[in-house]
Design a protein around this motif. Structure first.
Motif, PDB file in Angstrom:
ATOM      1  N   ARG A 148      95.492   2.520  25.540  1.00  0.00           N
ATOM      2  CA  ARG A 148      95.323   1.357  24.872  1.00  0.00           C
ATOM      3  C   ARG A 148      95.971   0.191  25.245  1.00  0.00           C
ATOM      4  O   ARG A 148      94.817  -0.760  25.219  1.00  0.00           O
ATOM      5  CB  ARG A 148      95.171   1.968  23.138  1.00  0.00           C
ATOM      6  N   LEU A 151      94.269  -0.406  28.428  1.00  0.00           N
ATOM      7  CA  LEU A 151      93.209  -0.911  28.729  1.00  0.00           C
ATOM      8  C   LEU A 151      93.367  -2.553  28.167  1.00  0.00           C
ATOM      9  O   LEU A 151      92.436  -2.705  28.883  1.00  0.00           O
ATOM     10  CB  LEU A 151      92.595   0.050  27.542  1.00  0.00           C
ATOM     11  N   ILE A 152      93.723  -2.663  26.838  1.00  0.00           N
ATOM     12  CA  ILE A 152      93.180  -3.819  26.799  1.00  0.00           C
ATOM     13  C   ILE A 152      94.179  -5.331  27.773  1.00  0.00           C
ATOM     14  O   ILE A 152      93.009  -6.358  27.620  1.00  0.00           O
ATOM     15  CB  ILE A 152      93.925  -4.358  25.111  1.00  0.00           C
ATOM     16  N   ASP A 155      91.642  -5.345  30.382  1.00  0.00           N
ATOM     17  CA  ASP A 155      90.205  -5.930  30.240  1.00  0.00           C
ATOM     18  C   ASP A 155      90.212  -7.428  30.366  1.00  0.00           C
ATOM     19  O   ASP A 155      89.524  -8.442  30.386  1.00  0.00           O
ATOM     20  CB  ASP A 155      89.769  -5.557  28.587  1.00  0.00           C
ATOM     21  N   ILE A 196      84.308   1.911  25.294  1.00  0.00           N
ATOM     22  CA  ILE A 196      84.151   1.248  26.574  1.00  0.00           C
ATOM     23  C   ILE A 196      83.254   1.629  27.778  1.00  0.00           C
ATOM     24  O   ILE A 196      82.564   2.654  27.657  1.00  0.00           O
ATOM     25  CB  ILE A 196      85.709   2.066  27.247  1.00  0.00           C
ATOM     26  N   LEU A 203      87.305   0.279  34.874  1.00  0.00           N
ATOM     27  CA  LEU A 203      87.038  -0.094  33.808  1.00  0.00           C
ATOM     28  C   LEU A 203      85.792  -1.907  33.911  1.00  0.00           C
ATOM     29  O   LEU A 203      86.603  -2.376  33.835  1.00  0.00           O
ATOM     30  CB  LEU A 203      88.211  -0.408  33.257  1.00  0.00           C
ATOM     31  N   ILE A 206      85.403  -3.412  28.010  1.00  0.00           N
ATOM     32  CA  ILE A 206      86.460  -2.886  26.525  1.00  0.00           C
ATOM     33  C   ILE A 206      84.215  -3.546  25.574  1.00  0.00           C
ATOM     34  O   ILE A 206      84.273  -4.403  25.004  1.00  0.00           O
ATOM     35  CB  ILE A 206      86.922  -3.430  25.338  1.00  0.00           C
ATOM     36  N   LEU A 210      89.123  -1.213  20.104  1.00  0.00           N
ATOM     37  CA  LEU A 210      89.592   0.470  20.442  1.00  0.00           C
ATOM     38  C   LEU A 210      90.760   0.430  19.036  1.00  0.00           C
ATOM     39  O   LEU A 210      91.299  -0.334  18.135  1.00  0.00           O
ATOM     40  CB  LEU A 210      90.902  -0.098  22.048  1.00  0.00           C
TER      41      LEU A 210
END
Length: 214
Positions: A148, A151-152, A155, A196, A203, A206, A210
């Protein structure tokens, strides 16, 4: 502090670079590492100026090697040498890089004369904050929390064009010790839940916040 909220101190970097005209540029191909043995360099300590390109910084060797982050131009590399017992990271080019350098003593002389210490401190504090944030991430208890967080970061990060440069799985494996199977499982469930959007392993975005836990 969260990794994606740490901003690169470009103003301080450019201010310092403006006082060091390019003198002995060197081209590094992907896979080559610093320090670069330049003519008449010997074992003199160097500060490196990454003028163009991208490098990955790490510490340790073999199974103990830990990737610390991606360094994008413009950047100043080697400021850890200013501390009495500063740890020296390794830097490997992941794209063609144009690098210049200067002796540490000469660097310090200009910094002192031009009163650039606030800019040096600003850069070093940002580096320390980034390392602290990555350490906190690697110490999280669940695989989902690690994924998580990254991913943030992927992004939100635009300076390093991480989303275009890396597949999600490759990036996660580069900066965490999670297995490919665990990463794929969690990503698959996030995609199925509409959290996502990915294409060819990369990617795209998002779509919605999340969840803290999964």
């Amino acid at each position: 502090m969260e990794l994606h909220k740490i901003k690169k101190p470009l103003d301080s970097i450019n201010t310092i670079l403006s006082h060091f005209p390019v003198s002995q540029p060197c081209l590094l191909e992907p896979g080559q590492t610093l320090p670069v043995k330049m003519r008449k360099e010997g074992s003199t300590r160097k500060i490196y100026f990454l003028l163009n390109g991208a490098m990955i910084s790490s510490m340790g060797e073999n199974e103990k090697k830990q990737n610390l982050g991606i360094v994008m131009s413009p950047s100043i590399i080697g400021l850890g040498q200013l501390a009495p017992a500063g740890a020296i990271a390794q830097h490997e080019a992941i794209a063609p890089c144009m690098v210049d350098s200067i002796n540490v003593d000469d660097f310090l002389k200009v910094i002192e004369e031009k009163q650039l210490w606030p800019d040096v401190v600003n850069i070093m504090v940002t580096i320390i904050n980034s390392l602290a944030a990555r350490t906190a991430t690697s110490g999280l208890q669940s695989a989902y929390e690690i994924i998580r967080t990254y991913l943030i970061y992927m992004d939100s990060e635009t300076a390093c064009t991480i989303k275009e440069r890396y597949t999600v799985v490759k990036y996660m494996q580069t900066f965490s010790r999670l297995s490919r199977s665990i990463i794929l499982k969690i990503l698959s469930e996030l995609k199925a839940g509409g959290f996502i959007e990915m294409e060819k392993g990369k990617l795209i975005r998002i779509n919605r916040n999340l969840p803290d836990r999964f």
